[in-house]
Design a protein around this motif. Sequence first.
Motif: not given
Lengths: 224, 224
Positions: A56-63, A157-162, B152-156
């Motif tokens: 679920y955590d990983l889903a939150k940043v769409s990975i 968390n978001m950097l995973i994509h990168f 935007c979601e993360l910021k929220s």
Amino acid sequence: MIVDARQSGESARDYAYRILKENIISTELKPGSLVSENETAAKLGLSRTPVREAIYDLAKVSIIETIPQKGSFVALIDPKMVEEARFLRKVLDVAVIRLACQEIDPEILKALEDNIDLQEFYLSKGNAEKIYELDNEFHRLIYVAAHKEIICELKSNMLIHFDRVRSLSVETVRDMKIVADHSGMLAAIKEHDEEKAVALVEKHLSRYHFDEELIRGQFPDYFK
Amino acid sequence: MIVDARQSGESARDYAYRILKENIISTELKPGSLVSENETAAKLGLSRTPVREAIYDLAKVSIIETIPQKGSFVALIDPKMVEEARFLRKVLDVAVIRLACQEIDPEILKALEDNIDLQEFYLSKGNAEKIYELDNEFHRLIYVAAHKEIICELKSNMLIHFDRVRSLSVETVRDMKIVADHSGMLAAIKEHDEEKAVALVEKHLSRYHFDEELIRGQFPDYFK
DNA sequence: CTAGTAATACTTGTCTACAAGTTCATTAAA
DNA sequence: TTTAATGAACTTGTAGACAAGTATTACTAG
């Protein structure tokens, strides 16, 4: 999936998160592939609950994309998402190093210096993996210096994509330049020279160019 | 805790998250108070699992602190955390409106215009709650325009810290100014005038000043 | 042989039970 | 009265069962 041992003191949830993240970044878990809660739990020797939380955590940043009653899938590489990650990193890194230039705790400064010494040591040894770790830690320390730890966490968390497309890129020998960049940033922080620091951060990030066409040519199935 | 009805199509997890977030922001759930998984589940008519997941989400941005085998507590107001939220908002809002100024989809532009019309309508009606909603939506649309929805979601999530102290502040009548700010931002976007837009964003954010001493005087127990 | 259907083997969403640890109040002993 | 011990009532962490939905596969009817 490559599963290494659970570290002492690591909760089941953190363990599952770490393993999944590592396997997604390395594309050991291929983009588009199913990540079953049951199967993962079995492989890690856990129950579904902590695995589910990690997914679920990983889903939150769409990975990871979870489709109810169908499954959870490693997200295909989405250039838009890679760009969001790149953008977030750039905007935050720049803003944060400005703060670090304005005022920095001597303790953190010491930690940064030690970090760079180690980077240079491992550079001479040609140990790319250690440099990767120290690289991450170096940037994290700048966030700590700016008192922006939670933001650093969100960014990570978001950097995973990168990091995933980075791991797919042919690794040219650029560790030398990276270490030199870090050295320059630290100097700029010491001199309280914001503009110099910002220029270095931007130059630094430009080294991680995402050559979409090249990677897409090699792994067309991995893309959205 | 104030519990309003579950919306249709809302998952148990999302429902729990929404209710908890609303109650934390309004300080209906007081800083420092225990948020028991069992008790919350009972109040919402759910089982522990979705509630637990919602609590975990909130813990990720440190608005709830979970201590194993002890409990999950609404975080005390931590000025550092409020500052992290404010910083994140400022840095991202500025960066994102720059992008929106460079290029904007006509559809989004239309949505922004409609939004402002509604803001002016509710301003004339004196409906502060609706303006609050439209305010959030206006800023979200700018992120959409810049294709930065996840950010935007993360910021929220992080903004909860900010919104909570905002809800504790004496609400001076400043809706008029807020709506005017938005109007100006939209104009700047239409004119592709980045500098004007950025200046407006900064002015806009300065209206949400966190008067720590004042709030601390009124609610000393709420602070860390 | 083909088309449609029913069974089956998965998935996630939710719920409940138990394990392990903390806190606090009560009780018994000094 | 004070203090220490004990147990009850909490807490979260984890595990596993069941519900509901989907996709595939095999089988049956035409």
